[in-house]
Design a protein around this motif. Structure first.
Motif, PDB file in Angstrom:
ATOM      1  N   MET A 166      19.702  11.025 -18.252  1.00  0.00           N
ATOM      2  CA  MET A 166      18.352  11.554 -18.262  1.00  0.00           C
ATOM      3  C   MET A 166      18.399  13.083 -18.200  1.00  0.00           C
ATOM      4  O   MET A 166      19.207  13.661 -17.500  1.00  0.00           O
ATOM      5  CB  MET A 166      17.592  10.996 -17.071  1.00  0.00           C
ATOM      6  N   ALA A 167      17.511  13.717 -18.952  1.00  0.00           N
ATOM      7  CA  ALA A 167      17.454  15.179 -18.968  1.00  0.00           C
ATOM      8  C   ALA A 167      16.871  15.703 -17.661  1.00  0.00           C
ATOM      9  O   ALA A 167      16.004  15.086 -17.052  1.00  0.00           O
ATOM     10  CB  ALA A 167      16.611  15.665 -20.140  1.00  0.00           C
ATOM     11  N   GLU A 168      17.335  16.858 -17.267  1.00  0.00           N
ATOM     12  CA  GLU A 168      16.765  17.558 -16.121  1.00  0.00           C
ATOM     13  C   GLU A 168      15.680  18.483 -16.658  1.00  0.00           C
ATOM     14  O   GLU A 168      15.910  19.225 -17.614  1.00  0.00           O
ATOM     15  CB  GLU A 168      17.847  18.367 -15.411  1.00  0.00           C
ATOM     16  N   VAL A 169      14.493  18.439 -16.077  1.00  0.00           N
ATOM     17  CA  VAL A 169      13.385  19.290 -16.509  1.00  0.00           C
ATOM     18  C   VAL A 169      13.250  20.442 -15.523  1.00  0.00           C
ATOM     19  O   VAL A 169      13.144  20.233 -14.313  1.00  0.00           O
ATOM     20  CB  VAL A 169      12.068  18.495 -16.590  1.00  0.00           C
ATOM     21  N   ARG A 170      13.269  21.655 -16.066  1.00  0.00           N
ATOM     22  CA  ARG A 170      13.103  22.864 -15.257  1.00  0.00           C
ATOM     23  C   ARG A 170      11.946  23.676 -15.813  1.00  0.00           C
ATOM     24  O   ARG A 170      11.653  23.616 -17.006  1.00  0.00           O
ATOM     25  CB  ARG A 170      14.369  23.719 -15.285  1.00  0.00           C
ATOM     26  N   SER A 171      11.325  24.463 -14.959  1.00  0.00           N
ATOM     27  CA  SER A 171      10.223  25.317 -15.389  1.00  0.00           C
ATOM     28  C   SER A 171      10.763  26.625 -15.946  1.00  0.00           C
ATOM     29  O   SER A 171      11.574  27.288 -15.299  1.00  0.00           O
ATOM     30  CB  SER A 171       9.282  25.612 -14.225  1.00  0.00           C
ATOM     31  N   GLN A 222       7.714   7.654 -21.893  1.00  0.00           N
ATOM     32  CA  GLN A 222       8.458   7.775 -20.639  1.00  0.00           C
ATOM     33  C   GLN A 222       9.796   7.037 -20.708  1.00  0.00           C
ATOM     34  O   GLN A 222      10.810   7.544 -20.224  1.00  0.00           O
ATOM     35  CB  GLN A 222       7.621   7.233 -19.469  1.00  0.00           C
ATOM     36  N   ARG A 223       9.813   5.870 -21.338  1.00  0.00           N
ATOM     37  CA  ARG A 223      11.081   5.128 -21.506  1.00  0.00           C
ATOM     38  C   ARG A 223      12.069   5.916 -22.364  1.00  0.00           C
ATOM     39  O   ARG A 223      13.251   6.008 -22.049  1.00  0.00           O
ATOM     40  CB  ARG A 223      10.820   3.754 -22.123  1.00  0.00           C
ATOM     41  N   MET A 224      11.566   6.495 -23.463  1.00  0.00           N
ATOM     42  CA  MET A 224      12.442   7.280 -24.330  1.00  0.00           C
ATOM     43  C   MET A 224      12.947   8.526 -23.619  1.00  0.00           C
ATOM     44  O   MET A 224      14.112   8.890 -23.755  1.00  0.00           O
ATOM     45  CB  MET A 224      11.718   7.664 -25.621  1.00  0.00           C
ATOM     46  N   ALA A 225      12.091   9.195 -22.861  1.00  0.00           N
ATOM     47  CA  ALA A 225      12.487  10.410 -22.144  1.00  0.00           C
ATOM     48  C   ALA A 225      13.613  10.108 -21.159  1.00  0.00           C
ATOM     49  O   ALA A 225      14.510  10.927 -20.962  1.00  0.00           O
ATOM     50  CB  ALA A 225      11.292  11.018 -21.430  1.00  0.00           C
ATOM     51  N   ALA A 226      13.590   8.926 -20.569  1.00  0.00           N
ATOM     52  CA  ALA A 226      14.628   8.535 -19.603  1.00  0.00           C
ATOM     53  C   ALA A 226      15.976   8.284 -20.275  1.00  0.00           C
ATOM     54  O   ALA A 226      17.008   8.240 -19.611  1.00  0.00           O
ATOM     55  CB  ALA A 226      14.195   7.295 -18.838  1.00  0.00           C
ATOM     56  N   GLU A 227      15.971   8.140 -21.598  1.00  0.00           N
ATOM     57  CA  GLU A 227      17.204   7.862 -22.348  1.00  0.00           C
ATOM     58  C   GLU A 227      17.979   9.117 -22.746  1.00  0.00           C
ATOM     59  O   GLU A 227      19.082   9.012 -23.292  1.00  0.00           O
ATOM     60  CB  GLU A 227      16.887   7.065 -23.616  1.00  0.00           C
ATOM     61  N   PHE A 228      17.413  10.303 -22.520  1.00  0.00           N
ATOM     62  CA  PHE A 228      18.147  11.510 -22.906  1.00  0.00           C
ATOM     63  C   PHE A 228      19.507  11.525 -22.232  1.00  0.00           C
ATOM     64  O   PHE A 228      19.639  11.140 -21.075  1.00  0.00           O
ATOM     65  CB  PHE A 228      17.382  12.785 -22.536  1.00  0.00           C
ATOM     66  N   PRO A 229      20.526  11.986 -22.945  1.00  0.00           N
ATOM     67  CA  PRO A 229      21.882  11.999 -22.380  1.00  0.00           C
ATOM     68  C   PRO A 229      21.980  12.890 -21.143  1.00  0.00           C
ATOM     69  O   PRO A 229      21.285  13.902 -21.035  1.00  0.00           O
ATOM     70  CB  PRO A 229      22.748  12.572 -23.512  1.00  0.00           C
ATOM     71  N   ASP A 230      22.833  12.501 -20.218  1.00  0.00           N
ATOM     72  CA  ASP A 230      23.094  13.328 -19.048  1.00  0.00           C
ATOM     73  C   ASP A 230      23.600  14.690 -19.485  1.00  0.00           C
ATOM     74  O   ASP A 230      24.266  14.828 -20.512  1.00  0.00           O
ATOM     75  CB  ASP A 230      24.133  12.667 -18.142  1.00  0.00           C
ATOM     76  N   GLY A 231      23.271  15.695 -18.706  1.00  0.00           N
ATOM     77  CA  GLY A 231      23.733  17.048 -18.995  1.00  0.00           C
ATOM     78  C   GLY A 231      22.743  17.865 -19.799  1.00  0.00           C
ATOM     79  O   GLY A 231      22.896  19.081 -19.926  1.00  0.00           O
TER      80      GLY A 231
END
Length: 116
Positions: free
Chosen positions: A1-6, A94-103
């Motif tokens: 899952m991608a990390e979201v930052r501001s 939301q399901r697709m967003a959770a699939e983003f590769p780690d990192g």
């Protein structure tokens, strides 16, 4: 899952989405590990197809950094923050967003046109 930052910590994405305005541009810069670029693009294409079918969607482009950069940037135009919020809150998205590769790190920010 991608990390979201501001991109701007004083105005996180969720605060921006709550302000009703439009039209808007969502500029989302991603830092993508080189070995995960293809997986990122496959998933991004699926997300783009989903977003294109959502009410209020106008256009979308993805750009890749040059000279070996690990940056990708999505520029999406929406009729309003309300339309974007509905699309982002959709359970399928939301399901697709959770699939983003780690990192992967995401820096989304909403803009509106400024007269110059």
């Amino acid at each position: 899952m991608a990390e979201v930052r501001s991109l701007d910590p004083s105005t996180p994405l969720f605060a921006q989405v709550e302000e009703e305005t439009g039209p808007i541009v969502l500029a989302n810069t991603f830092v993508v590990p080189e070995e995960r670029t293809e997986a990122f693009l496959v998933l991004f294409r699926r997300q783009a197809e989903f977003m294109e079918a959502q009410p209020g969607f106008v256009s979308l482009q993805i750009h890749k950094g040059t000279a070996g950069s690990r940056l990708m940037m999505n520029v999406a135009v929406w009729e309003s923050t309300r339309a974007l919020a509905a699309a982002l809150g959709n359970p399928e998205f939301q399901r697709m967003a959770a699939e983003f590769p780690d990192g992967v790190v995401s820096y989304p920010h909403i803009f509106e046109r400024a007269d110059v």
